[in-house]
Scaffold this active site. Structure first.
Site, PDB file in Angstrom:
ATOM      1  NE  ARG A 116      -3.649  -2.563  -0.249  1.00  0.00           N
ATOM      2  CZ  ARG A 116      -3.386  -3.578  -0.925  1.00  0.00           C
ATOM      3  NH1 ARG A 116      -2.616  -3.252  -1.315  1.00  0.00           N
ATOM      4  NH2 ARG A 116      -4.235  -4.614  -0.695  1.00  0.00           N
ATOM      5  CB  SER A 140      -9.332  -1.076   4.717  1.00  0.00           C
ATOM      6  OG  SER A 140     -10.001  -2.727   4.405  1.00  0.00           O
ATOM      7  CD  GLU A 194      -5.963   0.914   2.582  1.00  0.00           C
ATOM      8  OE1 GLU A 194      -6.134  -0.522   3.406  1.00  0.00           O
ATOM      9  OE2 GLU A 194      -6.166   0.482   1.670  1.00  0.00           O
TER      10      GLU A 194
HETATM   11  C1  LIG Z   1     -15.627   0.533  -0.275  1.00  0.00           C
HETATM   12  C2  LIG Z   1     -14.380   0.550  -0.825  1.00  0.00           C
HETATM   13  C3  LIG Z   1     -13.777  -0.470  -0.618  1.00  0.00           C
HETATM   14  C4  LIG Z   1     -12.303  -0.310  -1.111  1.00  0.00           C
HETATM   15  N1  LIG Z   1     -12.198  -1.173  -1.255  1.00  0.00           N
HETATM   16  C5  LIG Z   1      -9.711  -1.195  -1.859  1.00  0.00           C
HETATM   17  C6  LIG Z   1      -9.482  -2.276  -1.273  1.00  0.00           C
HETATM   18  O1  LIG Z   1      -9.839  -3.018  -1.349  1.00  0.00           O
HETATM   19  N2  LIG Z   1      -7.716  -2.585  -1.926  1.00  0.00           N
HETATM   20  C7  LIG Z   1      -7.759  -1.128  -1.163  1.00  0.00           C
HETATM   21  O2  LIG Z   1      -6.014  -1.492  -2.307  1.00  0.00           O
HETATM   22  N3  LIG Z   1      -8.078  -0.396  -1.561  1.00  0.00           N
HETATM   23  C8  LIG Z   1      -9.578   0.042  -1.478  1.00  0.00           C
HETATM   24  N4  LIG Z   1     -10.142   0.858  -0.940  1.00  0.00           N
HETATM   25  C9  LIG Z   1      -9.759   1.910  -1.399  1.00  0.00           C
HETATM   26  C10 LIG Z   1      -9.515   2.847  -2.601  1.00  0.00           C
HETATM   27  O3  LIG Z   1     -10.332   2.715  -2.898  1.00  0.00           O
HETATM   28  C11 LIG Z   1      -8.432   3.121  -2.790  1.00  0.00           C
HETATM   29  O4  LIG Z   1      -7.503   3.414  -1.945  1.00  0.00           O
HETATM   30  C12 LIG Z   1      -8.413   3.412  -4.569  1.00  0.00           C
HETATM   31  O5  LIG Z   1      -6.940   3.841  -5.213  1.00  0.00           O
HETATM   32  C13 LIG Z   1      -8.036   4.801  -4.700  1.00  0.00           C
HETATM   33  O6  LIG Z   1      -8.440   5.588  -5.540  1.00  0.00           O
HETATM   34  P1  LIG Z   1      -8.732   7.423  -6.322  1.00  0.00           P
HETATM   35  O7  LIG Z   1      -8.730   7.747  -7.298  1.00  0.00           O
HETATM   36  O8  LIG Z   1     -10.419   7.250  -4.845  1.00  0.00           O
HETATM   37  O9  LIG Z   1      -7.567   8.008  -4.904  1.00  0.00           O
HETATM   38  P2  LIG Z   1      -7.857   8.980  -3.749  1.00  0.00           P
HETATM   39  O10 LIG Z   1      -8.256   8.683  -2.448  1.00  0.00           O
HETATM   40  O11 LIG Z   1      -8.330  10.537  -4.364  1.00  0.00           O
HETATM   41  O12 LIG Z   1      -6.332   9.210  -3.259  1.00  0.00           O
HETATM   42  C14 LIG Z   1      -5.128   8.817  -2.778  1.00  0.00           C
HETATM   43  C15 LIG Z   1      -4.156   9.343  -2.736  1.00  0.00           C
HETATM   44  O13 LIG Z   1      -3.548   9.302  -3.710  1.00  0.00           O
HETATM   45  C16 LIG Z   1      -3.316  10.078  -4.818  1.00  0.00           C
HETATM   46  N5  LIG Z   1      -3.928  10.161  -5.806  1.00  0.00           N
HETATM   47  C17 LIG Z   1      -4.025  10.754  -6.623  1.00  0.00           C
HETATM   48  N6  LIG Z   1      -4.675  10.574  -7.947  1.00  0.00           N
HETATM   49  C18 LIG Z   1      -3.106  10.293  -8.019  1.00  0.00           C
HETATM   50  C19 LIG Z   1      -2.707  10.984  -9.257  1.00  0.00           C
HETATM   51  N7  LIG Z   1      -2.819  10.964 -10.256  1.00  0.00           N
HETATM   52  N8  LIG Z   1      -0.763  10.954  -9.198  1.00  0.00           N
HETATM   53  C20 LIG Z   1      -0.469  10.741  -8.464  1.00  0.00           C
HETATM   54  N9  LIG Z   1      -1.259  10.866  -6.816  1.00  0.00           N
HETATM   55  C21 LIG Z   1      -2.556  10.435  -7.157  1.00  0.00           C
HETATM   56  C22 LIG Z   1      -3.978  11.622  -4.281  1.00  0.00           C
HETATM   57  O14 LIG Z   1      -2.508  12.172  -3.271  1.00  0.00           O
HETATM   58  C23 LIG Z   1      -4.168  10.398  -2.506  1.00  0.00           C
HETATM   59  O15 LIG Z   1      -2.991  10.837  -1.892  1.00  0.00           O
HETATM   60  C24 LIG Z   1     -11.687   1.130  -0.921  1.00  0.00           C
HETATM   61  C25 LIG Z   1     -12.416   2.295  -0.930  1.00  0.00           C
HETATM   62  C26 LIG Z   1     -13.486   1.907  -0.620  1.00  0.00           C
HETATM   63  C27 LIG Z   1     -14.777   3.448  -0.511  1.00  0.00           C
END
Ligand SMILES: Cc1cc2nc3c(=O)[nH]c(=O)nc-3n(C[C@H](O)[C@H](O)[C@H](O)COP(=O)(O)OP(=O)(O)OC[C@H]3O[C@@H](n4cnc5c(N)ncnc54)[C@H](O)[C@@H]3O)c2cc1C
Length: 334
Positions: A187, A237, A312
């Site tokens: 992660r 999580s 996380e």
């Molecule tokens: C219901 C649910 C289930 C989930 N299950 C999982 C799972 O099974 N496994 C898991 O790993 N995660 C899980 N997550 C967490 C989340 O979905 C992941 O971390 C996801 O990859 C985040 O993507 P995002 O686009 O929403 O990023 P954001 O939440 O918007 O950002 C997360 C981080 O990434 C950075 N970021 C975003 N875009 C960029 C970019 N283009 N360049 C550089 N940095 C960037 C942001 O600055 C921040 O630090 C879950 C979330 C939810 C709500």
């Protein structure tokens, strides 16, 4: 509270800055955005300005403008892993999303922009008869966010499928890194610290029978639907698994559940009765409610087990600093 936080609300989003941004990113500048409507957790104050570039050139020009004017900024994807401050966001926010979501698949290689929606990406990879992306099929978020977090499930991370990543640094310069240079770990990736914005990635998968891949995805989705809360807003999580604690007690959810936290609440923030490592917004939760609840859980688990759980989920402060929520609680940003 640090001095810089005390100085806010200094407002770097001025009318002159907005005018420049609108010239660089036509139709991509949004003012006074309510983060409690935009964000996945449905929590947060007002963001002064969200910029949604339509391509890498617009993004690089935006960053060069911020650099020239000494304006700090923050990058977000679909906000699936983010808790925004109740005070909102005073610095401009760059959101990489559907305007940057081109995707093509040639043979075993996937070329995707960072704004691609991950469950859709997993489906396209399956339809191309490629295996290896099944574990991401239920993860709500953009590819950029997934790569930054090295997200995944089934004890996997997206990093193992990466060939190379394109990003833009704080000077507006484009970089290409191979998988090793991305420093993927559980992660975590180099992008959590280097402030580069991921714009696109080249990923590689293995050919396999489409029917088998599809079935495995359906199994994963069914298991997630059974285990994870789906109705109330949450961020997935909250805590990362800690290998030493895993061997002793199990994953964070088991440790939290064992202490009787399921259903425990602070204000509108509630430990999900379905899965103890999920905190849901039961209505009017504030970021402060969530942080207080996390602090309480974290201290109780550490007190009873001797194991510290790293978070996380990440907190976005009003001046645009992003840190894992446990570091906020430790006072790093207070
Ligand atoms: C219901 C649910 C289930 C989930 N299950 C999982 C799972 O099974 N496994 C898991 O790993 N995660 C899980 N997550 C967490 C989340 O979905 C992941 O971390 C996801 O990859 C985040 O993507 P995002 O686009 O929403 O990023 P954001 O939440 O918007 O950002 C997360 C981080 O990434 C950075 N970021 C975003 N875009 C960029 C970019 N283009 N360049 C550089 N940095 C960037 C942001 O600055 C921040 O630090 C879950 C979330 C939810 C709500």
């Amino acid at each position: 509270m640090r001095d810089s936080a005390r100085l806010y609300p200094l407002r770097p989003v001025t009318p002159a800055l907005i005018e420049y941004l609108e010239a660089i990113c036509p139709s991509g500048v949004h003012l006074n955005v309510d983060l409690s409507k935009l964000s996945r957790w449905k929590i947060g104050g007002i963001a002064d300005c969200i910029v949604r570039p339509a391509n890498t050139e617009q993004l690089a020009s935006t960053i060069r403008l911020f650099k020239a004017q000494d304006v700090p900024y923050v990058v977000i994807g679909a906000t699936s892993n983010l808790l925004f401050a109740d005070e909102g966001l005073r610095v401009p926010c760059i959101q990489i999303g559907s305007r940057m979501s081109d995707l093509s698949i040639q043979g075993d290689t996937v070329y995707a922009e960072a704004g691609v929606w991950v469950p859709g990406l997993a489906r396209r990879i399956m339809q191309a008869g490629l295996t290896g992306a099944e574990h991401i099929c239920g993860i709500p978020g953009t590819l950029g966010g997934l790569l930054c977090m090295n997200g995944g499930s089934q004890r996997k991370g997206i990093g193992s499928s990466v060939v190379s990543i394109e990003s833009v640094d704080a000077m507006g310069k484009i970089h290409y890194r191979d998988a090793e240079q991305c420093e993927f770990a559980y992660r975590s990736s180099v992008y959590q610290a280097n402030r580069e914005i991921i714009t696109a990635a080249k990923l590689r998968f293995l050919p396999d029978e489409k029917k088998l891949i599809r079935q495995s995805m359906l199994n994963i989705l069914a298991e997630r639907n059974k285990k994870f809360p789906r109705k109330l807003p949450n961020c997935g999580s909250v805590f990362k698994s800690n290998p030493a604690m895993y061997d002793d007690i199990g994953p964070p959810g088991a440790a939290i559940e064992r202490l009787g936290f399921k259903g425990h609440r602070v204000g509108g923030a509630l430990v999900s009765p379905m899965h103890a490592n999920f905190i849901v917004n039961s209505g009017e939760a504030s970021a402060t409610d969530v942080l207080k609840l996390i602090k309480h859980i974290s201290a109780a688990v550490a007190g009873h087990t001797g194991h510290y759980m790293q978070a996380e989920a990440r907190f976005v402060s009003l001046e645009g600093n992003i840190l894992p929520v446990d570091q906020v609680l430790n006072g790093a940003m207070l």
